[in-house]
Design a protein around this motif. Structure first.
Motif, short mmCIF file in Angstrom:
data_model
loop_
_atom_site.label_atom_id
_atom_site.label_comp_id
_atom_site.label_asym_id
_atom_site.label_seq_id
_atom_site.Cartn_x
_atom_site.Cartn_y
_atom_site.Cartn_z
N LEU A 1 5.90 6.26 -6.99
CA LEU A 1 5.80 6.99 -8.26
C LEU A 1 7.13 7.05 -9.00
O LEU A 1 7.27 7.85 -9.91
CB LEU A 1 5.28 8.41 -8.03
N SER B 1 2.19 7.72 3.68
CA SER B 1 1.15 8.19 2.75
C SER B 1 1.68 9.11 1.66
O SER B 1 2.63 8.77 0.97
CB SER B 1 0.00 8.83 3.52
N ILE B 2 1.11 10.29 1.52
CA ILE B 2 1.42 11.14 0.37
C ILE B 2 2.89 11.57 0.40
O ILE B 2 3.52 11.72 -0.64
CB ILE B 2 0.49 12.37 0.34
N TYR B 3 3.48 11.69 1.59
CA TYR B 3 4.88 12.09 1.68
C TYR B 3 5.77 11.01 1.05
O TYR B 3 6.74 11.31 0.39
CB TYR B 3 5.28 12.31 3.14
N LEU C 1 1.96 2.05 -12.93
CA LEU C 1 0.96 2.24 -11.88
C LEU C 1 -0.45 2.03 -12.44
O LEU C 1 -1.29 1.38 -11.82
CB LEU C 1 1.09 3.65 -11.30
N VAL D 1 5.49 11.34 -2.73
CA VAL D 1 6.26 12.46 -3.27
C VAL D 1 7.76 12.16 -3.23
O VAL D 1 8.49 12.49 -4.16
CB VAL D 1 5.94 13.74 -2.48
N GLY E 1 0.78 -1.23 0.00
CA GLY E 1 0.00 0.00 0.00
C GLY E 1 0.81 1.28 0.00
O GLY E 1 0.34 2.31 0.44
N LEU E 2 2.07 1.23 -0.48
CA LEU E 2 2.88 2.44 -0.54
C LEU E 2 2.86 2.95 -1.97
O LEU E 2 3.34 2.27 -2.88
CB LEU E 2 4.32 2.12 -0.14
N LEU E 3 2.31 4.11 -2.18
CA LEU E 3 2.19 4.65 -3.53
C LEU E 3 3.58 5.02 -4.04
O LEU E 3 4.20 5.96 -3.57
CB LEU E 3 1.26 5.87 -3.53
N LEU F 1 8.57 9.95 -6.04
CA LEU F 1 8.53 10.74 -7.27
C LEU F 1 9.84 11.49 -7.45
O LEU F 1 10.45 11.48 -8.53
CB LEU F 1 7.35 11.73 -7.21
#
Lengths: 335, 304
Positions: free
Chosen positions: A63, A114-116, A251, A119, A59-61, A122
């Motif tokens: 990028l 999460s979002i951090y 993704l 990023v 579950g780690l996005l 990315l």
């Protein structure tokens, strides 16, 4: 019976298609182009499954996956051209280099959530891409690296397209099997606990940071393997193939197939690679069609083509087994 | 005495930073209200630039008319974008699903899909090469300012950005709609309970954010004289970086960080090389994330 169908028959059928039907079709109608497409599907299937381990199971996005793919491709290509080391050296070296790099960047960044985290990955992906693009002395910059040597196994050159296809398919199947064993085991359950609630997992004694670093490294290893396969099958690597767009494409594959589902990742890869090729007749519209397919599948199939079984039904199944309700010799855990 | 050349680079960096700031505000507004990242924001920027181009080639109106038309068009774009890529995924209106992970991931992917469709559509329509603009419209006439030469574009971009930022602060702090935006971003369910129309507020936020994005697009197009379908990607990422550095939901923080980013890129171009300038932004981002995980201005501030 249905367990048998789901667990054994479908993978067997897929293997049959990959190892018998497709090579037969390729040998019969095969032009170089079809071989390229078939290998591309396999390579992207491996990429998607390796991303599935990080993004789907844990579950780690992520990028920046394409960057590790790129590192693998460049290591294999440069070892082949500069050091004259063949495929048997290039393949593991590519995986290990990508994994080592992932480990180094993971040490400081994996505490993020999460979002951090998204990023940070990315940024890491973009940094690696910038290095590939601008470190002209080593990577040849935007011109890319040509790899003429071809694949040589134990002194015998593998020349015919069908042999190369079988080699790629075998390696991809082996890698996917390893990833499957990782994500469908107690280890995979620990990853899923990270995804569902990492604070809770931490409180239960799961070493979340260590687990994240491990899974990130393993995923990068297989991305590197995919990169080496790409470098050897196309014979040319350039930075443009490993940018943000590729990360997003991979993704999109696991999202279309169903986030958290390993067969879904493979189906998503096949769909998003084959669709533009099938739609080649539509000409320029094909990339638009990819976007539309992505959008429609998110809108109407929010769980993807092959969604993951919900955690609750998993728990029920698990306890059911313990109480002897289901006639099976399986252990408790993720299948 | 500082070499005028460096001052020159600082001026260029500053105007670049202002552009990033305009983009970052849109990101931050939308993130503050919905807690989602709008991947299509870079495409709003591109489409704004193309709309301006079409308007100029068709009617050749004065500069201010172009600017206002593009701003209005940007607002309409934001409205459409929200309806297509975000509204269908807000199936339930309780707080858990308004800011849930599933909603975040699906809107992330849907806005990404929309951005792919828009970018590829533009490439089919216009080709991927740069579009040229009529020379009269370019805002790069030089102005001598002591030892430094800046162009009219620097001044115009700075002025437009200042007006927009001021207007936005006024709107957020002094008007009812601004109050409702702040309320929704602080607590969507609570805002709903006290009678705020959440849907309308979200749409307004999108319209505002996209207006700024589209405005930035046409200004940059006129500044560099180049408009092409992939132009939104890099500013989009930089604005994203600025938003994160600023603490994800603080507009002043995002603006300060965007300026910082632009300035440091200008300096990096001078001292290293323009190819490596991108590394500075990403390096900043990583350092911020590791040492200031709440962002430079994030902690203890009001959202939006």
């Amino acid at each position: 019976m249905s367990e048998f169908v789901r667990g054994r028959l479908v993978p067997l059928l897929v293997l049959l298609v990959v190892f018998a039907l497709v090579p037969y079709g390729l040998a019969k109608f095969g032009k170089g182009y079809f071989f390229q497409v078939a290998q591309l599907v396999l390579i992207y299937a491996l990429l998607a499954v390796s991303l599935h381990l990080v993004t789907g199971a844990a579950g780690l996005l992520h990028l920046g996956h394409a960057a590790f793919y790129g590192v693998g491709a460049y290591v294999a290509a440069l070892l082949g051209t500069e050091m004259k080391l063949g495929f048997l050296w290039g393949l593991p070296a590519a995986g290990l280099a990508a994994a080592a790099l992932a480990f180094v960047v993971a040490l400081p960044t994996m505490r993020l959530v999460s979002i951090y985290f998204a990023v940070a990955t990315l940024a890491i992906g973009q940094m690696i891409h910038t290095v590939l693009l601008n470190w002209v002395a080593v990577t040849k910059g935007p011109n890319g690296v040509m790899l003429f040597s071809g694949i040589t196994l134990f002194g015998t050159p593998v020349k015919s397209p069908i042999a190369i296809y079988f080699l790629v398919a075998g390696l991809v199947a082996l890698s996917i099997w390893v990833l499957h064993r990782l994500s469908h085991s107690y280890y995979g359950n620990a990853l899923r606990s990270l995804r569902e609630d990492d604070q809770c997992a931490d409180a239960m004694g799961v070493d979340t940071v260590r687990l994240k670093i491990e899974v990130f490294t393993v995923s990068a290893f297989f991305a590197g393997i995919a990169g080496a396969l790409w470098a050897y099958t196309t014979g040319y690597v350039s930075p443009g193939d490993f940018g943000f767009n590729t990360s997003i494409l991979v993704l999109a594959m696991i999202v279309v197939g169903g986030l958290g589902s390993l067969p879904g990742a493979i189906i998503g890869a096949a769909l998003l690679i084959l669709l533009p090729e099938v739609l080649r007749g539509v000409g320029d519209l094909r990339n638009v069609m990819v976007g539309i397919v992505m959008f429609v599948s998110i809108l109407f199939l929010p769980r993807g083509l092959l969604g993951e079984v919900s955690a609750l039904s998993l728990v029920r199944r698990g306890f059911g087994l313990k109480w002897g309700a289901a006639p099976s010799d399986r252990e408790v855990g993720w299948r | 005495m500082i070499d005028p050349y460096y001052l020159q680079q600082l001026a260029i960096g500053l105007s670049q930073g202002v552009i990033y700031a305009l983009m970052a505000i849109g990101f931050t507004l939308i993130f503050g209200v919905l807690n989602v990242v709008n991947f299509a924001h870079g495409e709003v920027y591109t489409v704004g630039a193309f709309a301006g181009l079409l308007l100029i080639t068709a009617f050749a109106p004065p500069f201010l008319v172009v600017l206002f038309a593009v701003l209005a068009f940007g607002a309409a774009l934001g409205f459409g974008l929200e309806r297509i890529a975000f509204k269908p995924f807000r199936r339930f209106s309780d707080e858990a699903s308004l800011k849930s992970r599933a909603m975040r991931e699906s809107t992330l992917m849907s806005s990404l899909a929309v951005s792919i469709v828009v970018r590829e559509g533009l490439e089919i329509g216009f080709g991927s090469q740069m579009q040229t603009l009529p020379f009269d419209y370019l805002i790069n006439k030089p102005i001598e300012l002591g030892p430094v030469t800046i162009v009219t574009g620097d001044v115009i971009i700075f002025a437009v950005a200042a007006v927009m930022l001021g207007g936005l602060q006024y709107l957020l702090k002094r008007t009812r709609i601004g109050l409702s935006i702040r309320a929704v971003s602080a607590n969507p369910l609570g805002a709903k309970y006290v009678g705020i129309d959440t849907d309308r507020t979200i749409i307004t936020t999108f319209a505002l954010g996209s207006m700024m994005g589209a405005g930035a697009g046409i200004l940059v197009g006129l500044y560099y004289g180049a408009i092409f379908p992939a132009m939104g990607f890099v500013p989009g990422i930089k604005a994203f970086v600025a938003m994160v550095m600023g603490g994800l939901s603080s507009i002043p923080g995002a603006v300060v960080c965007a300026l910082l980013l632009g300035l440091s890129e200008g300096l990096a171009t001078t001292f290293i090389s323009s190819n490596w300038a991108d590394m500075v932004a990403y390096g900043f981002l990583i350092v911020t994330l590791i040492f200031f995980p709440q962002g430079l201005f994030g902690a203890g501030r009001e959202r939006v």
